[in-house]
Design an enzyme around this catalytic site. Structure first.
Site, PDB file in Angstrom:
ATOM      1  N   TYR A   1       0.214   0.939  13.947  1.00  0.00           N
ATOM      2  CA  TYR A   1       1.141   1.867  13.322  1.00  0.00           C
ATOM      3  C   TYR A   1       0.660   3.311  13.398  1.00  0.00           C
ATOM      4  O   TYR A   1      -0.520   3.605  13.337  1.00  0.00           O
ATOM      5  CB  TYR A   1       1.460   1.471  11.884  1.00  0.00           C
ATOM      6  CG  TYR A   1       0.288   1.285  10.952  1.00  0.00           C
ATOM      7  CD1 TYR A   1      -0.040   2.245  10.004  1.00  0.00           C
ATOM      8  CD2 TYR A   1      -0.467   0.120  10.983  1.00  0.00           C
ATOM      9  CE1 TYR A   1      -1.085   2.060   9.121  1.00  0.00           C
ATOM     10  CE2 TYR A   1      -1.513  -0.083  10.108  1.00  0.00           C
ATOM     11  CZ  TYR A   1      -1.822   0.896   9.177  1.00  0.00           C
ATOM     12  OH  TYR A   1      -2.868   0.710   8.318  1.00  0.00           O
TER      13      TYR A   1
ATOM     14  N   ASP B   1      -6.283  -5.868  -2.932  1.00  0.00           N
ATOM     15  CA  ASP B   1      -4.870  -6.225  -3.033  1.00  0.00           C
ATOM     16  C   ASP B   1      -4.626  -7.263  -4.124  1.00  0.00           C
ATOM     17  O   ASP B   1      -3.611  -7.216  -4.813  1.00  0.00           O
ATOM     18  CB  ASP B   1      -4.350  -6.727  -1.687  1.00  0.00           C
ATOM     19  CG  ASP B   1      -4.228  -5.606  -0.657  1.00  0.00           C
ATOM     20  OD1 ASP B   1      -4.346  -4.426  -1.030  1.00  0.00           O
ATOM     21  OD2 ASP B   1      -4.014  -5.927   0.522  1.00  0.00           O
TER      22      ASP B   1
ATOM     23  N   LYS C   1       5.079   5.785   8.074  1.00  0.00           N
ATOM     24  CA  LYS C   1       4.462   4.905   9.072  1.00  0.00           C
ATOM     25  C   LYS C   1       5.521   4.359  10.021  1.00  0.00           C
ATOM     26  O   LYS C   1       6.595   3.956   9.588  1.00  0.00           O
ATOM     27  CB  LYS C   1       3.776   3.719   8.385  1.00  0.00           C
ATOM     28  CG  LYS C   1       2.648   4.105   7.458  1.00  0.00           C
ATOM     29  CD  LYS C   1       2.101   2.886   6.745  1.00  0.00           C
ATOM     30  CE  LYS C   1       0.985   3.276   5.785  1.00  0.00           C
ATOM     31  NZ  LYS C   1       0.508   2.104   5.029  1.00  0.00           N
TER      32      LYS C   1
ATOM     33  N   HIS D   1       0.816  -1.217   0.000  1.00  0.00           N
ATOM     34  CA  HIS D   1       0.000   0.000   0.000  1.00  0.00           C
ATOM     35  C   HIS D   1       0.851   1.268   0.000  1.00  0.00           C
ATOM     36  O   HIS D   1       1.994   1.267   0.437  1.00  0.00           O
ATOM     37  CB  HIS D   1      -0.903   0.026   1.237  1.00  0.00           C
ATOM     38  CG  HIS D   1      -1.868  -1.109   1.284  1.00  0.00           C
ATOM     39  ND1 HIS D   1      -2.340  -1.619   2.466  1.00  0.00           N
ATOM     40  CD2 HIS D   1      -2.456  -1.840   0.308  1.00  0.00           C
ATOM     41  CE1 HIS D   1      -3.179  -2.612   2.216  1.00  0.00           C
ATOM     42  NE2 HIS D   1      -3.259  -2.766   0.912  1.00  0.00           N
TER      43      HIS D   1
END
Length: 188
Positions: A133, A170, A73, A63
């Site tokens: 995260y 995905d 992140k 991503h």
């Protein structure tokens, strides 16, 4: 806090100290001052995310979120074990298309810092794995995108006999070869 560089400039492994006794442990998982004293200056974080993957072999990613809402992140594992990956997709970067992967687990306490300009994905290695995260920008659906997990040459440690568990998004993502990256490398 232990700070280790990876093979990709800017991607770091951060391992907070744990103080344990018969009750368990205490760990300071994030401290801006500690990092800055060690020469690590990360952007401000504006959002925390937490996801649970129930099955071994769940792959989320690869991503990214493009500008103007590109995200860095800071990733850690709250429970279980996962293989976390960053792929450099900054056009013009000497390491464009290269990847690094780190095993993050509840037991090892490691965290992976992934700056904006990198794809991010992970593979769960234990059932009921949680990933937590911090993000440097808010989620923006119009800037959200994905690259096919199997198209970047990543050596995923998929357990024998396990078929990857993917979202429809995905599974249908574009390949890295087809990806027109919105990120530019800025030499420092």
């Amino acid at each position: 806090m232990q700070i280790d560089k990876t093979a990709l400039p800017g991607v770091l492994v951060l391992t907070p100290r744990r103080f344990g006794d018969a009750r368990g442990f205490f760990s300071e998982s994030w401290n801006r001052r500690t990092l800055e004293e060690a020469g690590v200056h990360l952007p401000d974080f504006v959002q925390d995310n937490h996801s649970l993957s129930s099955q071994v072999g769940t792959i989320r990613g690869l991503h990214f979120q493009s500008r103007p809402h590109a995200q860095g992140k800071l990733v850690r594992c709250g429970r279980g074990r996962l293989f976390d990956v960053a792929v450099d997709v900054r056009r013009g970067s000497p390491s464009y298309g290269r990847w690094v992967g780190e095993e993050l687990s509840f037991d090892n306490g490691r965290q992976l810092w992934i700056p904006a300009g990198f794809l991010h994905g992970f593979l769960t290695l234990e059932p009921d794995t949680e990933i937590i995260y911090k993000c440097t920008d808010h989620y923006a659906p119009d800037c959200d995108g994905a690259v096919l997990w199997s198209s970047a040459g990543i050596d995923w440690p998929l357990p024998a006999g396990v078929t990857p568990v993917l979202s429809d998004k995905d599974a249908a993502a574009q390949s890295l070869a087809e990806f027109d990256s919105p990120f530019e490398w800025e030499a420092s």
